[in-house]
Structure formats: structure tokens, C-alpha cells
Design an enzyme around this catalytic site. Structure first.
Site, PDB file in Angstrom:
ATOM      1  N   GLN A 172       9.541  45.039 -27.343  1.00  0.00           N
ATOM      2  CA  GLN A 172       9.001  45.738 -28.521  1.00  0.00           C
ATOM      3  C   GLN A 172       7.625  45.194 -28.865  1.00  0.00           C
ATOM      4  O   GLN A 172       6.685  45.952 -29.121  1.00  0.00           O
ATOM      5  CB  GLN A 172       9.952  45.571 -29.701  1.00  0.00           C
ATOM      6  CG  GLN A 172      11.286  46.255 -29.486  1.00  0.00           C
ATOM      7  CD  GLN A 172      12.282  45.976 -30.593  1.00  0.00           C
ATOM      8  OE1 GLN A 172      12.011  45.228 -31.526  1.00  0.00           O
ATOM      9  NE2 GLN A 172      13.464  46.578 -30.494  1.00  0.00           N
ATOM     10  N   ASP A 316      21.021  43.286 -24.933  1.00  0.00           N
ATOM     11  CA  ASP A 316      21.881  44.048 -25.837  1.00  0.00           C
ATOM     12  C   ASP A 316      23.344  44.052 -25.388  1.00  0.00           C
ATOM     13  O   ASP A 316      24.220  44.544 -26.109  1.00  0.00           O
ATOM     14  CB  ASP A 316      21.368  45.487 -25.960  1.00  0.00           C
ATOM     15  CG  ASP A 316      19.999  45.528 -26.642  1.00  0.00           C
ATOM     16  OD1 ASP A 316      19.712  44.633 -27.458  1.00  0.00           O
ATOM     17  OD2 ASP A 316      19.218  46.451 -26.344  1.00  0.00           O
TER      18      ASP A 316
HETATM   19  C1  S3P Z   1      14.037  47.157 -27.036  1.00  0.00           C
HETATM   20  C2  S3P Z   1      13.824  45.825 -26.779  1.00  0.00           C
HETATM   21  C3  S3P Z   1      14.801  44.769 -27.107  1.00  0.00           C
HETATM   22  C4  S3P Z   1      16.202  45.357 -27.314  1.00  0.00           C
HETATM   23  C5  S3P Z   1      16.176  46.572 -28.214  1.00  0.00           C
HETATM   24  C6  S3P Z   1      15.302  47.657 -27.612  1.00  0.00           C
HETATM   25  C7  S3P Z   1      12.985  48.123 -26.678  1.00  0.00           C
HETATM   26  O1  S3P Z   1      14.407  44.162 -28.315  1.00  0.00           O
HETATM   27  O2  S3P Z   1      17.059  44.377 -27.850  1.00  0.00           O
HETATM   28  O3  S3P Z   1      17.484  47.083 -28.386  1.00  0.00           O
HETATM   29  O4  S3P Z   1      13.260  49.337 -26.658  1.00  0.00           O
HETATM   30  O5  S3P Z   1      11.860  47.691 -26.417  1.00  0.00           O
HETATM   31  P1  S3P Z   1      13.340  42.945 -28.349  1.00  0.00           P
HETATM   32  O6  S3P Z   1      12.004  43.482 -27.973  1.00  0.00           O
HETATM   33  O7  S3P Z   1      13.361  42.437 -29.760  1.00  0.00           O
HETATM   34  O8  S3P Z   1      13.856  41.938 -27.362  1.00  0.00           O
END
Ligand code: S3P
Length: 453
Positions: A172, A316
Site C-alpha cells: 500500500q 493476509d
Molecule cells: C494490500 C497490501 C497489504 C494487505 C492488504 C492489501 C494491497 O497491506 O495486507 O490486505 O492491496 O496493497 P500492507 O501494504 O499494509 O502490507
């Protein structure tokens, strides 16, 4: 479906489950579609609370999103220069992906434009300095509350560019920085210490962005995006429920047309390590690998361990991996889990607590779980605390818990898998029924003992 339900184990499952569209890809297709010039068409998007939050944010930033239930979505963007200052606070609901990606996009609004992003109580407790600080280093103006939590405020004007390394493994955060670079005034190089899912990089490249990828670093150059037609494959994080259900019950389940990006399917390696039979066949490669996965189980399960560097590939799915470990013969150790403490709940703690209530032997460490198995699970009263991944794992646990599981917060599944309860009942593994409202209103949890390291 009421928010408090009773789950009772039934038959060993054997069949095929079609899972809804991938959440990460749906978010990106909507948000990147809003940055393109023209109409992007999204087939089989995930229609769930989180992705609807991204659609609402895209609209508030000036895109036209048409989304009819059960049908695909179209997103009409007017390019980066078509982004408009929102007239209200942007409510990202429960969705960290929406808030963090939108924070990057908001830097590309006209100079002076103010975007304020917030969400529900869970999202408002999640850390945002990890995105705001590197955006500021790239020349953006962005703020959090004093505690580093939302609301997040961002001024438009475009980042000047530069090079940053992400402080935590987070797709993210990486995506927010890449979007800021795309919309900024100079190239942005984002380096990671550990690889995370690369959907943003793939989608940007497919939409005509200029990207240079080298090892764990990606450089993005400012420029326009062309619209794209996406068919979103099934979400491996949703399919993971059925893979683990098959492995712990001795059943066999097949999930067709699932996203098989290597950065998302670390759980398949864990299932193989545990001794489950896993067939994953890639049927399509571009822009993302997609295929059918079948998981079956023969014989006893072995304990699991992994390299912390692999955690992003199953971040996840850790709750499901922990459930699997309760049925393995021996001591499993799941390391590198500190990021789980800042998900929709403190998932590390809640998983340890819930598994203990089910009778498993679990020790919670600062960033690891140690699980000694196999333990026959017993029924318990559990709570999702509004976290979809907890609702899923307690539902799958019910397939092997003697005496049934009462689950509060069942509605949390709508965040990423609205048809989950029907799909679960459809496997035949668990009977799902309502809990009478008087019982549902009572205290929700027994006291369980978790070993503390
Ligand atoms: C996601 C990244 C992960 C994941 C989330 C979705 C994404 O989070 O846990 O469900 O779509 O980029 P983080 O970036 O906080 O690790």
C-alpha cells in the site's frame, strides 16, 4: 445474515468454489482508472465494502464510476489534470488500501487543493506516518494526527521527485509513492527491503506508464495513463479459506480462475510443507498469472515454519496458517508477524486468543506465534471484532471444532467476501444458522489462556 451466527461442523468437503474478484486488483483498477484519460472497463470486480470505498473516493476526486450490482464497473477518468479537489472529507471506511493509495493520488491534485482522508474506528487507529513521511521526503505536503493516525491531509501540487526506501514491507505504501511519482514533477524511485505484491507496477505498465524495475526498486516517470480493460481474477486471499478448509478436514476443494501472482500465494508453499496435496496450474500469464488451484489432504500434517522475508506473500493468510498449524504434528513457528499488529485489529493477538479459546496450544511472542499440535479443537464463543480475516478463520475452524462456534461480528465478511456464508454452507463442511437475538446480545467471549512469551 444476522451479525451473530452459530456454526456447526458437518461433512468433509469435496467440490469446486468460485471465489469473488481480487480485492487488491479491484482497488487498483478503480483508482488507476480514475487517473487515465478515457473509459476503463472492469469485469468481475470484487463488489464489497472495501472496493466500494475506492469507487466513492474515485468519484469524489472527479472520475465517473458506473457500477451495477452483479455487473462490471466502468471508470471514466480525465487524466491527472482532471482530478478535482473533493468538497468533503473522504471516508475510506475500513479500507487501508483506499486511504493509502488515495493519499498518493491526492498529491497530484492542483496546487493548493486539500484532500482529507478518514475512515471507520479501525482505520482511524492504523499507522499512516509510513506513507506521509516518505511523501513529504518526495516534496509533498501531507499530515497525520499527532498519533500518526488518520485523518490524513494532503495538499496538491505534485511531488518534486527523488528516491525513497519504504520503512516497512507494505504494498500500500509502495503504491502510494509510485502514484505520487506518476502524478508529480520528477521521477520517483521506490526501493523495498523485502518484496511485496507488485500489482500497481504491473497495472501501471499495462496502462502505458514509463517504469523501470530493477531488483527491489522501481522508478516511475511522470506521464499519462491510457484506460484499460481488466478482467479481475478470483482473490487468492478468499480462496485461501477453501484451501485450508480442505487441508484440515481431509477434504478436497478446487478454486478456478484465481490470481496466482507469486507475491500472493505463499500459503500454497506452506500447505505443501504441511503435507497437503496442492495442484496449481497457471492458465494465463498477462498482466497477472491466473489459474486453478486444487488442495486435498492425505495423511497427517507436518509443522510449519517460514522465512520472515516471505511473510508479505501470505500476510493476509496468517490467521489461516495458524489454524492449519493447530492440526500439525509438532511445533510450528510463524515468525516475522509484527505487521499483523497494525491490521484491521491486532491480528497477532486476536488469533492467539481465539485459537486458545478453541483449545489450541499457542504462545504469543512480540512478532511470532508458536503453536504445538495437533489439538482437537472444541467449540467456543468468538468475535471477529469487525475484522473480516478473523471472521473467516473462525468460520473455517468451525469445520473441525467439536461443539460448534458462536460468532459475533459475522457481518465483517462484507469487507472482502460478501457471499462468504452462503459459500461456506455450500461446501457442506459447516452449517450456518442465526443465533437468537437475546443470546447474541450477551457477553461474547469465554476466558481463554494464551501463553505469553
Ligand atoms: C494490500 C497490501 C497489504 C494487505 C492488504 C492489501 C494491497 O497491506 O495486507 O490486505 O492491496 O496493497 P500492507 O501494504 O499494509 O502490507
Amino acid at each position: 445474515m444476522s451479525d451473530a451466527i452459530h456454526l456447526e461442523r458437518r461433512a468433509v468437503p469435496d467440490g469446486t468454489v468460485a471465489v469473488p474478484g481480487d480485492k487488491s486488483l479491484t482497488h487498483r483498477a478503480i483508482l488507476l482508472g480514475a487517473l487515465a484519460e478515457g473509459v476503463s472497463r472492469i469485469d468481475s470486480p470484487l463488489d464489497a465494502a472495501d472496493t466500494r470505498a475506492s469507487a466513492a473516493v474515485a468519484r469524489a476526486l472527479g472520475a465517473r464510476v458506473a457500477w451495477r450490482e452483479g455487473q462490471g464497473a466502468t471508470v471514466e477518468g480525465h487524466g491527472a489534470s482532471g482530478l478535482t479537489e473533493p468538497s468533503q472529507l473522504l471516508d475510506c471506511g475500513n479500507s487501508g488500501t483506499t486511504l493509502r493509495l488515495a493519499a498518493g493520488m491526492a498529491t497530484g491534485l492542483p496546487a493548493g487543493a486539500l484532500t482529507v482522508l478518514t475512515g471507520d474506528a479501525s482505520l482511524r487507529a492504523r499507522p499512516m506516518r509510513r506513507v506521509v513521511d516518505p511523501l513529504a521526503r518526495l516534496g509533498a505536503q501531507a499530515w497525520t494526527r499527532a498519533a500518526g493516525t488518520p485523518p490524513v491531509a494532503v495538499r496538491g501540487g505534485g511531488v518534486t521527485g527523488g528516491a525513497v526506501e519504504t520503512a516497512v514491507p507494505s504494498a500500500q505504501v509502495k503504491s502510494a509513492l509510485l502514484l505520487a511519482g506518476l502524478l508529480g514533477r520528477g521521477p520517483v524511485r521506490v526501493a523495498e527491503r523485502v518484496a511485496t505484491r507488485d500489482h500497481t507496477e504491473r497495472m501501471l505498465a499495462a496502462m502505458g506508464a514509463r517504469l523501470e524495475r530493477s531488483g527491489l526498486a522501481t522508478t516511475v516517470f511522470p506521464g499519462p495513463l491510457r484506460p484499460l480493460a481488466h478482467r479481475i481474477p478470483g482473490d487468492p486471499s478468499s480462496a485461501a479459506n477453501w484451501w485450508v478448509l480442505a487441508a484440515i478436514t481431509g477434504g478436497r476443494l478446487v478454486t478456478p480462475h484465481v490470481l496466482l501472482n507469486p507475491a500472493r500465494i505463499g500459503l500454497l508453499a506452506v500447505l505443501r510443507q504441511a503435507g497437503a496435496e496442492v495442484h496449481a496450474e497457471v492458465e494465463d500469464e498477462v498482466p497477472e498469472p491466473v489459474g486453478t488451484v486444487a488442495v486435498a489432504h492425505r495423511g497427517p500434517l507436518s509443522p510449519i515454519r517460514w522465512d520472515p522475508a516471505d511473510v508479505p506473500t501470505l500476510v493476509d493468510e496468517v490467521p489461516l496458517a495458524a489454524l492449519l498449524a493447530t492440526q500439525a504434528h509438532g511445533r510450528s513457528r510463524l515468525d516475522g508477524l509484527s505487521e499483523l499488529r497494525v491490521k484491521e485489529t491486532d491480528r497477532l493477538h486476536e488469533v492467539a486468543r481465539g485459537l486458545s479459546l478453541l483449545g489450541a496450544q499457542v504462545v504469543e511472542h512480540a512478532d511470532a506465534l508458536e503453536i504445538l499440535g495437533p489439538t482437537p479443537l472444541r467449540g467456543a464463543a468468538l468475535d471477529s471484532h469487525g475484522d473480516h480475516r478473523l471472521a473467516f478463520v473462525w468460520a473455517i475452524a468451525a469445520a473441525i471444532a467439536e461443539g460448534g462456534v458462536d460468532l459475533r461480528g459475522a457481518a465483517a465478511v462484507s469487507v472482502s467476501y460478501p457471499g462468504f456464508w452462503e459459500a461456506l454452507a455450500g461446501t457442506g463442511a459447516v452449517a450456518v444458522s442465526q443465533v437468537p437475538s437475546a443470546a447474541a446480545a450477551g457477553p461474547s467471549e469465554q476466558t481463554g489462556k494464551i501463553g505469553q512469551a
